[in-house]
Scaffold this motif. Sequence first.
Motif, PDB file in Angstrom:
ATOM      1  N   SER A   1       0.848  -1.198   0.000  1.00 53.24           N
ATOM      2  CA  SER A   1       0.000   0.000   0.000  1.00 53.24           C
ATOM      3  C   SER A   1       0.878   1.240   0.000  1.00 53.24           C
ATOM      4  O   SER A   1       1.618   1.482   0.965  1.00 53.24           O
ATOM      5  N   PRO A   2       0.828   2.039  -1.063  1.00 57.81           N
ATOM      6  CA  PRO A   2       1.657   3.257  -1.102  1.00 57.81           C
ATOM      7  C   PRO A   2       1.386   4.179   0.079  1.00 57.81           C
ATOM      8  O   PRO A   2       2.317   4.768   0.636  1.00 57.81           O
ATOM      9  N   ALA A   3       0.109   4.288   0.475  1.00 58.78           N
ATOM     10  CA  ALA A   3      -0.234   5.176   1.588  1.00 58.78           C
ATOM     11  C   ALA A   3       0.414   4.702   2.888  1.00 58.78           C
ATOM     12  O   ALA A   3       0.978   5.496   3.646  1.00 58.78           O
ATOM     13  N   PHE A   4       0.352   3.387   3.148  1.00 59.72           N
ATOM     14  CA  PHE A   4       0.932   2.857   4.379  1.00 59.72           C
ATOM     15  C   PHE A   4       2.452   2.974   4.371  1.00 59.72           C
ATOM     16  O   PHE A   4       3.061   3.314   5.387  1.00 59.72           O
TER      17      PHE A   4
ATOM     18  N   TYR B   1       2.207   6.971  12.887  1.00 57.86           N
ATOM     19  CA  TYR B   1       1.255   6.384  13.841  1.00 57.86           C
ATOM     20  C   TYR B   1       1.900   6.181  15.212  1.00 57.86           C
ATOM     21  O   TYR B   1       3.104   5.891  15.324  1.00 57.86           O
ATOM     22  N   LYS B   2       1.096   6.307  16.244  1.00 58.26           N
ATOM     23  CA  LYS B   2       1.537   5.937  17.578  1.00 58.26           C
ATOM     24  C   LYS B   2       1.658   4.406  17.637  1.00 58.26           C
ATOM     25  O   LYS B   2       1.010   3.704  16.854  1.00 58.26           O
ATOM     26  N   PRO B   3       2.477   3.872  18.550  1.00 54.00           N
ATOM     27  CA  PRO B   3       2.737   2.425  18.567  1.00 54.00           C
ATOM     28  C   PRO B   3       1.503   1.542  18.499  1.00 54.00           C
ATOM     29  O   PRO B   3       1.415   0.650  17.658  1.00 54.00           O
TER      30      PRO B   3
ATOM     31  N   GLN C   1      -0.103  -0.779  15.181  1.00 55.52           N
ATOM     32  CA  GLN C   1      -0.441  -2.208  15.207  1.00 55.52           C
ATOM     33  C   GLN C   1      -1.824  -2.445  14.606  1.00 55.52           C
ATOM     34  O   GLN C   1      -2.015  -3.370  13.798  1.00 55.52           O
ATOM     35  N   ASP C   2      -2.792  -1.603  14.966  1.00 52.80           N
ATOM     36  CA  ASP C   2      -4.145  -1.727  14.413  1.00 52.80           C
ATOM     37  C   ASP C   2      -4.147  -1.451  12.910  1.00 52.80           C
ATOM     38  O   ASP C   2      -4.796  -2.173  12.139  1.00 52.80           O
ATOM     39  N   GLU C   3      -3.444  -0.412  12.510  1.00 53.69           N
ATOM     40  CA  GLU C   3      -3.419  -0.035  11.095  1.00 53.69           C
ATOM     41  C   GLU C   3      -2.724  -1.101  10.259  1.00 53.69           C
ATOM     42  O   GLU C   3      -3.128  -1.380   9.123  1.00 53.69           O
TER      43      GLU C   3
ATOM     44  N   GLY D   1       8.069   2.118  19.049  1.00 57.75           N
ATOM     45  CA  GLY D   1       7.583   0.752  19.186  1.00 57.75           C
ATOM     46  C   GLY D   1       8.360  -0.250  18.358  1.00 57.75           C
ATOM     47  O   GLY D   1       9.023   0.094  17.374  1.00 57.75           O
ATOM     48  N   ILE D   2       8.279  -1.509  18.770  1.00 62.54           N
ATOM     49  CA  ILE D   2       9.009  -2.585  18.103  1.00 62.54           C
ATOM     50  C   ILE D   2       8.478  -2.806  16.692  1.00 62.54           C
ATOM     51  O   ILE D   2       9.247  -3.031  15.752  1.00 62.54           O
ATOM     52  N   LEU D   3       7.162  -2.741  16.519  1.00 63.44           N
ATOM     53  CA  LEU D   3       6.591  -2.976  15.187  1.00 63.44           C
ATOM     54  C   LEU D   3       7.077  -1.926  14.197  1.00 63.44           C
ATOM     55  O   LEU D   3       7.398  -2.256  13.046  1.00 63.44           O
ATOM     56  N   HIS D   4       7.147  -0.669  14.625  1.00 70.24           N
ATOM     57  CA  HIS D   4       7.658   0.380  13.731  1.00 70.24           C
ATOM     58  C   HIS D   4       9.076   0.064  13.275  1.00 70.24           C
ATOM     59  O   HIS D   4       9.416   0.212  12.095  1.00 70.24           O
ATOM     60  N   GLU D   5       9.905  -0.371  14.208  1.00 70.22           N
ATOM     61  CA  GLU D   5      11.293  -0.688  13.856  1.00 70.22           C
ATOM     62  C   GLU D   5      11.354  -1.848  12.864  1.00 70.22           C
ATOM     63  O   GLU D   5      12.138  -1.827  11.909  1.00 70.22           O
ATOM     64  N   LEU D   6      10.518  -2.856  13.077  1.00 72.79           N
ATOM     65  CA  LEU D   6      10.483  -3.995  12.157  1.00 72.79           C
ATOM     66  C   LEU D   6      10.025  -3.565  10.762  1.00 72.79           C
ATOM     67  O   LEU D   6      10.615  -3.965   9.748  1.00 72.79           O
ATOM     68  N   ILE D   7       8.973  -2.749  10.707  1.00 68.57           N
ATOM     69  CA  ILE D   7       8.480  -2.276   9.409  1.00 68.57           C
ATOM     70  C   ILE D   7       9.550  -1.454   8.706  1.00 68.57           C
ATOM     71  O   ILE D   7       9.785  -1.592   7.495  1.00 68.57           O
TER      72      ILE D   7
END
Length: 650
Positions: free
Chosen positions: A239-242, A249-251, A255-257, A302-308
Amino acid sequence: MPKTKQAKNERNTENVIRDSLQENGYYDQRSDIQIDEQKSNIASIKKALKNASKTGKSGVGAPEFIISSPTNPDFLLVIEGKADIKDHESGQLEELLIHKIDITKISDTEQSEAIKRANRFAVDGVLHYARFLAKEHNVIAIGVSGETAKSIKLSTYLWTKGVDFPKLLTAKDGASLDKIISWQDYLDAASFDPSVQRAKFDELMSFAHDLHIFMRDHAKLTESEKPLLVSGTLIALQSPAFSLAFGAYKPKELQDEWFKVIQSEIQKAEIPKAKKDNMAQPYSGIAVHPELGKPTKEYPKGILHELIQRLNERVKPFLTTYRDFDVVGQFYGEFLKYTGGDKKALGIVLTPRHITELFSLLANVNEQSIVLDICTGTGGFLISAMHQMMKSATTDAERLRIKQFGLIGVEQQPNMFALAASNMILRGDGKANLYQGSCFDDAITKAVKEHKADVGMINPPYSQGTADLHELRFIQHMLDCLKEGGTGLAIVPMSCAISSHPMKAELMAKHTLEAVMSMPGELFYPVGVVACIMVWTAKKPHAKSRKKTWFGYWKEDGFTKTKHRGRLDIGNYWQDIRNHWVTMFLNRDEHVGESVKQEVGATDEWCAEAYMETDYGLILQADFEKTIRDHAVFRLLGIKNAPSFAEDDL
């Protein structure tokens, strides 16, 4: 008054280059191609050119054209031009290129002369800049001379990141590159160069190892969740937007997004709703994982942000370039190295990439093939087959047929089904004909047979321990699902070929055993499985064919076992070995020490070792002497069970 000869003007050469770039879509506003002249604002390029002046003194280097793309940040296109064709190249590159002399290690005097040549000649100049840029990038370096489109001369080189010398770059079909081509065509030519491929694969595996450690230390994910997070993130980044906004996004919101975008991308796929639900479900657990949504001191987003962020920078560009590569499968295999659980309990032995490629060549798949894998796993066989089929396709209609009807897969495990489907979604191909459930399920069997596949490929689960799930049972079912005369290939433990089993007779009663190839002993390292490849013709009884089976002794594939990175083609031997094997098989050639044809039945051993003549010419004097010494030591020390030799053996 005689006409005075006008001086050559490099501005004319630059205009010719711009016109050619324009014709090939480089200035198209819809693309993300960035064209810089004389300088670049990209940090890695600025750093590399900081001391790359062609004056021989400290100063910033300034190539005439520097072309890049954030989608493929590993690649740069650098162009240097001269007005006079006499100044195209010095003629002193031959020693550097043929003898592979490291230009960074020549004497000061030679360096000074090289600087002078770099100032005067187009090719020498562009390779001067490429030498600095190749520390961080794969550089396509183009030297151009001449003032008009008709008189222009052009030479194209590839300087692979981290190597000491450049080489001429050719098109994928081997043709010389004597004109400017599109950015994608350059990427295709450079990306599939063996040295670039090997370097990129090594980078990917090193990153997978680092990512495993990061997940273990920070994310607290299970082994089955790790590959799902990778595949889910790569889907979300479609997704280009994502891909542009995930950092905002906040942590917990991220995760929800993340899960919402995955669901949205899955819904866009042209597959039935039930399959979409089956595919999305495994990601739901990760979407509520408590550790991923927590900010930490080290990772405040957040950890998810770092992974992404890491996957966006390191894996997404790789996937964009190498569409034939089972990226998700490679990560899954890397994560499995650190657990005996899934691998042991489920009999999972992932097929090496060079073997999935080999299967497609042995089956001679083309644009008209319909390929079936009833044990799909992450989709490695289907991805390799799709790549080979796409190479054969010449029209959009053929390519569309391959995507819509050419690939059939069945996978029982929900998590693995999600990985396989995500692999197909990431390529925009083949996901419509994936089935989730047991390949032996009556409804799935009926649906699979309706596709009338003419090629089957499987690596069935190993060591299941029950007769109903024996590897030969999977082979039988695959062949029963193919149309008459179809080709079925399976890679299975050697015990299936040499041990007595009633299913061998059942198979031969309905199908023809065309060939069996004995594979390298450590092919699946670090898993200790000695394997063979079987090739069958479906629904033509072996006894009625009255044909001999071809046996190949394929124990050396050129790969070397390494301590931390598995088996690698370090010497770049595989391509030649693969071509030799495929030619031998397709022609059913018999070579002493390599292959033999033999009439066999259900009670015989199905392996080359049982029938092949020994080529004593391959036994070296040193090997003979070592064997004698070892035997003498055994006898001298009185070791029990020491090997004994008859006089004929010596």
